[in-house]
Write a protein that holds these residues in place. Structure first.
Motif, PDB file in Angstrom:
ATOM      1  N   HIS A   1       0.802  -1.232   0.000  1.00  0.00           N
ATOM      2  CA  HIS A   1       0.000   0.000   0.000  1.00  0.00           C
ATOM      3  C   HIS A   1       0.833   1.279   0.000  1.00  0.00           C
ATOM      4  O   HIS A   1       0.309   2.346  -0.295  1.00  0.00           O
ATOM      5  N   THR A   2       2.140   1.205   0.319  1.00  0.00           N
ATOM      6  CA  THR A   2       2.968   2.415   0.332  1.00  0.00           C
ATOM      7  C   THR A   2       4.156   2.354  -0.614  1.00  0.00           C
ATOM      8  O   THR A   2       4.689   3.392  -0.991  1.00  0.00           O
ATOM      9  N   GLY A   3       4.621   1.137  -0.957  1.00  0.00           N
ATOM     10  CA  GLY A   3       5.807   0.984  -1.778  1.00  0.00           C
ATOM     11  C   GLY A   3       7.108   1.088  -1.001  1.00  0.00           C
ATOM     12  O   GLY A   3       8.194   1.013  -1.566  1.00  0.00           O
ATOM     13  N   LEU A   4       7.037   1.221   0.324  1.00  0.00           N
ATOM     14  CA  LEU A   4       8.227   1.341   1.168  1.00  0.00           C
ATOM     15  C   LEU A   4       8.950   0.006   1.274  1.00  0.00           C
ATOM     16  O   LEU A   4       8.326  -1.022   1.555  1.00  0.00           O
ATOM     17  N   CYS A   5      10.276   0.030   1.081  1.00  0.00           N
ATOM     18  CA  CYS A   5      11.085  -1.184   1.211  1.00  0.00           C
ATOM     19  C   CYS A   5      11.319  -1.454   2.695  1.00  0.00           C
ATOM     20  O   CYS A   5      11.836  -0.606   3.419  1.00  0.00           O
ATOM     21  N   ILE A   6      10.932  -2.648   3.126  1.00  0.00           N
ATOM     22  CA  ILE A   6      11.090  -3.013   4.531  1.00  0.00           C
ATOM     23  C   ILE A   6      12.202  -4.032   4.740  1.00  0.00           C
ATOM     24  O   ILE A   6      12.583  -4.318   5.874  1.00  0.00           O
ATOM     25  N   GLN A   7      12.722  -4.593   3.636  1.00  0.00           N
ATOM     26  CA  GLN A   7      13.800  -5.581   3.734  1.00  0.00           C
ATOM     27  C   GLN A   7      14.545  -5.644   2.416  1.00  0.00           C
ATOM     28  O   GLN A   7      13.936  -5.709   1.358  1.00  0.00           O
ATOM     29  N   GLY A   8      15.863  -5.632   2.482  1.00  0.00           N
ATOM     30  CA  GLY A   8      16.667  -5.746   1.267  1.00  0.00           C
ATOM     31  C   GLY A   8      17.652  -4.611   1.129  1.00  0.00           C
ATOM     32  O   GLY A   8      17.746  -3.737   1.999  1.00  0.00           O
ATOM     33  N   PRO A   9      18.382  -4.567   0.022  1.00  0.00           N
ATOM     34  CA  PRO A   9      19.447  -3.582  -0.156  1.00  0.00           C
ATOM     35  C   PRO A   9      18.964  -2.139  -0.293  1.00  0.00           C
ATOM     36  O   PRO A   9      19.758  -1.210  -0.168  1.00  0.00           O
ATOM     37  N   CYS A  10      17.681  -1.942  -0.525  1.00  0.00           N
ATOM     38  CA  CYS A  10      17.147  -0.574  -0.642  1.00  0.00           C
ATOM     39  C   CYS A  10      16.207  -0.246   0.521  1.00  0.00           C
ATOM     40  O   CYS A  10      15.309   0.582   0.380  1.00  0.00           O
ATOM     41  N   GLU A  11      16.437  -0.902   1.684  1.00  0.00           N
ATOM     42  CA  GLU A  11      15.578  -0.699   2.851  1.00  0.00           C
ATOM     43  C   GLU A  11      15.406   0.788   3.140  1.00  0.00           C
ATOM     44  O   GLU A  11      16.350   1.572   3.065  1.00  0.00           O
ATOM     45  N   LYS A  12      14.170   1.174   3.434  1.00  0.00           N
ATOM     46  CA  LYS A  12      13.723   2.536   3.743  1.00  0.00           C
ATOM     47  C   LYS A  12      13.604   3.429   2.511  1.00  0.00           C
ATOM     48  O   LYS A  12      13.216   4.572   2.613  1.00  0.00           O
ATOM     49  N   GLU A  13      13.932   2.913   1.325  1.00  0.00           N
ATOM     50  CA  GLU A  13      13.634   3.631   0.088  1.00  0.00           C
ATOM     51  C   GLU A  13      12.260   3.165  -0.379  1.00  0.00           C
ATOM     52  O   GLU A  13      11.715   2.203   0.150  1.00  0.00           O
ATOM     53  N   SER A  14      11.692   3.824  -1.361  1.00  0.00           N
ATOM     54  CA  SER A  14      10.347   3.475  -1.820  1.00  0.00           C
ATOM     55  C   SER A  14      10.283   3.352  -3.328  1.00  0.00           C
ATOM     56  O   SER A  14      11.056   3.989  -4.050  1.00  0.00           O
ATOM     57  N   LEU A  15       9.333   2.550  -3.759  1.00  0.00           N
ATOM     58  CA  LEU A  15       8.972   2.522  -5.171  1.00  0.00           C
ATOM     59  C   LEU A  15       8.354   3.871  -5.520  1.00  0.00           C
ATOM     60  O   LEU A  15       7.789   4.545  -4.658  1.00  0.00           O
ATOM     61  N   SER A  16       8.420   4.259  -6.779  1.00  0.00           N
ATOM     62  CA  SER A  16       7.812   5.522  -7.220  1.00  0.00           C
ATOM     63  C   SER A  16       6.326   5.308  -7.419  1.00  0.00           C
ATOM     64  O   SER A  16       5.896   4.603  -8.330  1.00  0.00           O
ATOM     65  N   LYS A  17       5.537   5.928  -6.544  1.00  0.00           N
ATOM     66  CA  LYS A  17       4.083   5.755  -6.568  1.00  0.00           C
ATOM     67  C   LYS A  17       3.451   6.713  -7.582  1.00  0.00           C
ATOM     68  O   LYS A  17       3.917   7.836  -7.768  1.00  0.00           O
ATOM     69  N   VAL A  18       2.400   6.234  -8.207  1.00  0.00           N
ATOM     70  CA  VAL A  18       1.653   7.017  -9.196  1.00  0.00           C
ATOM     71  C   VAL A  18       0.201   7.083  -8.723  1.00  0.00           C
ATOM     72  O   VAL A  18      -0.375   6.067  -8.334  1.00  0.00           O
ATOM     73  N   ALA A  19      -0.381   8.264  -8.729  1.00  0.00           N
ATOM     74  CA  ALA A  19      -1.786   8.408  -8.339  1.00  0.00           C
ATOM     75  C   ALA A  19      -2.661   7.589  -9.274  1.00  0.00           C
ATOM     76  O   ALA A  19      -2.438   7.553 -10.492  1.00  0.00           O
ATOM     77  N   ALA A  20      -3.642   6.895  -8.699  1.00  0.00           N
ATOM     78  CA  ALA A  20      -4.531   6.041  -9.488  1.00  0.00           C
ATOM     79  C   ALA A  20      -5.944   6.123  -8.949  1.00  0.00           C
ATOM     80  O   ALA A  20      -6.155   6.371  -7.759  1.00  0.00           O
ATOM     81  N   GLU A  21      -6.883   5.915  -9.844  1.00  0.00           N
ATOM     82  CA  GLU A  21      -8.285   5.822  -9.433  1.00  0.00           C
ATOM     83  C   GLU A  21      -9.029   4.946 -10.438  1.00  0.00           C
ATOM     84  O   GLU A  21      -8.549   4.709 -11.548  1.00  0.00           O
ATOM     85  N   VAL A  22     -10.184   4.485 -10.004  1.00  0.00           N
ATOM     86  CA  VAL A  22     -11.021   3.646 -10.853  1.00  0.00           C
ATOM     87  C   VAL A  22     -12.230   4.458 -11.287  1.00  0.00           C
ATOM     88  O   VAL A  22     -12.910   5.061 -10.453  1.00  0.00           O
ATOM     89  N   ARG A  23     -12.477   4.461 -12.598  1.00  0.00           N
ATOM     90  CA  ARG A  23     -13.650   5.144 -13.159  1.00  0.00           C
ATOM     91  C   ARG A  23     -14.393   4.128 -14.008  1.00  0.00           C
ATOM     92  O   ARG A  23     -13.831   3.588 -14.961  1.00  0.00           O
ATOM     93  N   ALA A  24     -15.637   3.874 -13.645  1.00  0.00           N
ATOM     94  CA  ALA A  24     -16.481   2.928 -14.379  1.00  0.00           C
ATOM     95  C   ALA A  24     -15.778   1.588 -14.571  1.00  0.00           C
ATOM     96  O   ALA A  24     -15.845   0.984 -15.643  1.00  0.00           O
TER      97      ALA A  24
END
Length: 109
Positions: A77-100
């Motif tokens: 739900h956040t993209g935050l790395c909790i384990q691994g070589p990039c711990e505490k870095e995040s995936l780049s999140k993109v705003a999204a929504e569902v329409r119809a």
């Protein structure tokens, strides 16, 4: 910023995620409790694609997004790395929504 239709029906998005290309960028959509979280499909460690197999982005227990290269784990739900070589870095999140019933994402102009 503008909203772009992905033409992806959310009913077609598997629990393990859905990868897609749009405007020369690869994305991943992960469903979480009725919501849809979209990230750029690149690990912050080396920029590696995340999926192990087509449309399979989660670890074996389906609790976290897992990088295919170094097995880093990211919160769905956040993209935050909790384990691994990039711990505490995040995936780049993109705003999204569902329409119809279709997934839309918000991109920089």
């Amino acid at each position: 910023m503008s909203w772009i239709c992905t033409d992806i029906n959310v009913n077609e998005i598997e629990e393990t995620g859905r990868g897609f290309y749009l405007n020369d960028t690869e994305y991943v959509c992960i469903p979480v409790a009725g919501e849809y979280h979209v990230y750029i499909n690149a690990c912050p460690h080396f920029g590696s694609r995340l999926e192990w197999m087509p449309n399979y982005f989660l670890d074996g227990k389906r609790q976290y997004i897992q990088c295919s290269r170094h097995e880093a784990l990211f919160e769905k739900h956040t993209g935050l790395c909790i384990q691994g070589p990039c711990e505490k870095e995040s995936l780049s999140k993109v705003a999204a929504e569902v329409r119809a019933g279709v997934l839309w994402i918000k991109l920089d102009d």
